[in-house]
Design an enzyme around this catalytic site. Structure first.
Site, mmCIF file in Angstrom:
data_model
loop_
_atom_site.group_PDB
_atom_site.id
_atom_site.type_symbol
_atom_site.label_atom_id
_atom_site.label_comp_id
_atom_site.label_asym_id
_atom_site.label_seq_id
_atom_site.Cartn_x
_atom_site.Cartn_y
_atom_site.Cartn_z
ATOM 1 N N TYR A 60 32.981 25.521 45.016
ATOM 2 C CA TYR A 60 32.038 26.601 44.668
ATOM 3 C C TYR A 60 30.691 26.388 45.352
ATOM 4 C CZ TYR A 60 35.207 28.975 41.581
ATOM 5 O OH TYR A 60 36.278 29.700 41.115
ATOM 6 N N GLN A 87 35.189 43.080 41.404
ATOM 7 C CA GLN A 87 35.907 41.817 41.160
ATOM 8 C C GLN A 87 35.154 40.674 41.851
ATOM 9 O OE1 GLN A 87 40.484 42.514 41.505
ATOM 10 N NE2 GLN A 87 39.483 43.985 42.858
ATOM 11 N N HIS A 138 34.697 39.642 37.170
ATOM 12 C CA HIS A 138 35.087 38.231 37.329
ATOM 13 C C HIS A 138 33.893 37.299 37.300
ATOM 14 C CE1 HIS A 138 39.159 39.529 39.288
ATOM 15 N NE2 HIS A 138 39.144 39.668 37.968
ATOM 16 N N CYS A 198 29.451 23.351 25.472
ATOM 17 C CA CYS A 198 28.636 24.124 24.494
ATOM 18 C C CYS A 198 28.303 25.519 25.000
ATOM 19 C CB CYS A 198 27.348 23.353 24.181
ATOM 20 S SG CYS A 198 26.193 23.271 25.561
ATOM 21 N N GLY A 257 38.514 47.907 49.195
ATOM 22 C CA GLY A 257 38.601 46.515 49.642
ATOM 23 C C GLY A 257 39.243 45.581 48.660
ATOM 24 N N SER A 276 43.173 44.073 47.289
ATOM 25 C CA SER A 276 44.636 44.038 47.486
ATOM 26 C C SER A 276 45.355 44.475 46.214
ATOM 27 C CB SER A 276 45.059 42.610 47.837
ATOM 28 O OG SER A 276 44.682 41.741 46.765
ATOM 29 N N ASN A 286 40.692 51.009 52.625
ATOM 30 C CA ASN A 286 41.216 49.693 52.977
ATOM 31 C C ASN A 286 41.831 49.793 54.368
ATOM 32 O OD1 ASN A 286 42.811 47.249 53.056
ATOM 33 N ND2 ASN A 286 42.684 47.204 50.813
ATOM 34 N N PRO A 287 41.590 48.800 55.254
ATOM 35 C CA PRO A 287 42.242 48.875 56.576
ATOM 36 C C PRO A 287 43.752 48.652 56.503
ATOM 37 C CG PRO A 287 40.894 46.875 56.382
ATOM 38 C CD PRO A 287 40.673 47.668 55.143
#
Ligand code: OAD
Length: 247
Positions: free
Chosen positions: A67, A101, A119, A130, A187, A189, A213-214
């Site tokens: 991350y 998302q 998300h 905590c 964009g 899936s 979307n491509p």
């Protein structure tokens, strides 16, 4: 880029637009999508193997460092014309709600004022024990950082595989589907539930569903309009075609 005049009319007459977005809307900002192969050090890992509570319990250092790598990547990027076009819609339509998302925060950076983060947000941190929220500026130097209150491990404030979505975010997203006239699906899936069910639910509620979307996805068949292309190219062109006065 030509658009169906009926679609342009629908946009011009819309009072509330919902824009459901996935990693593809941030791709042109330079953030790899989940289904792109991970690069460099992370090439040997799959997102699905790192973004889980089990992975963090098993190997908190690796998960935290992944991350940290993604944050460094995101710190360096800016909203692209796709994000900016979605934000610009707010000046053309009564209400625009972004249901994303993505955890990168780029929709808010682009100026969208109503953003639902299904998300979570990679810039948020909380204690695994905590649940205290800890600002990035107050994180300890440990890897992962330790909670200033209970010494528990700090985790990113994002939803991991197998975890429930934030109840308030999900409830707000479902409410938006009751009032939005148009539902963009941009964009994504559409592979990860329950977010992936939103476009189908929008169509069942009678909304006009527009897929950008491509690539082909499972939601092509439920969208009334499929705009094959990149978000950063299609969205500005669509706004210009629907509202030429915007320029
Ligand atoms: P994916 O990586 O699964 O899909 C990205 C989608 O964006 C694909 O359909 C691409 O074809 C499309 N795409 C790529 N470049 C694009 C562009 N320039 N413009 C428009 N579309 C483009 O990402 P998501 O669908 O967002 O979940 O993934 C959904 C969830 O799976 C993520 O939120 C994450 C991931 O695991 C969690 O972390 C819980």
């Amino acid at each position: 880029m030509d658009f169906d005049p009926e679609l342009l009319d629908i946009l011009r007459n819309a009072r509330h637009i919902a824009a459901f977005t996935g990693a593809g809307v941030s791709a042109e900002s330079g953030i790899p999508t989940f289904r792109d192969a991970q690069t460099g050090l992370w090439a040997k890992y799959r997102a699905e193997d790192l973004a889980t509570p089990e992975a963090f319990r098993r190997d908190p250092v690796t998960v935290w460092n992944w991350y940290a790598w993604r944050r460094d990547l995101m710190r360096a990027v800016r909203p692209n014309p796709g994000h900016l076009a979605i934000a610009a819609m707010e000046r053309l339509v009564g209400r625009v709600t972004v249901i994303t998302q993505n955890v990168d925060g780029l929709h808010v950076q682009a100026g969208s004022s109503e953003v639902i983060e299904l998300h979570g947000n990679i810039w948020h941190n909380r204690c695994t024990d905590c649940a205290t929220s800890v600002p990035e500026s107050e994180l300890s130097a440990d890897t992962p950082p330790v909670c200033p209150h209970c010494k528990g491990k700090i985790r990113p404030g994002v939803v991991w595989f197998g975890e429930a979505l934030p109840t308030q975010a999900w409830t707000r997203a479902a409410e938006v589907l009751e009032t939005a006239d148009v539902f963009f699906c941009i964009g994504t899936s559409s592979l990860v539930e329950p977010a992936a069910s939103l476009p189908r639910y929008a169509r069942s509620c009678g909304r006009t569903v527009i897929q950008i979307n491509p690539e082909l996805t499972s939601h092509d068949e439920i969208a009334q309009y499929v705009l094959r292309g990149k978000a950063g190219e299609v969205l500005p062109a669509l706004l210009k075609a629907a509202w030429p006065q915007v320029g």
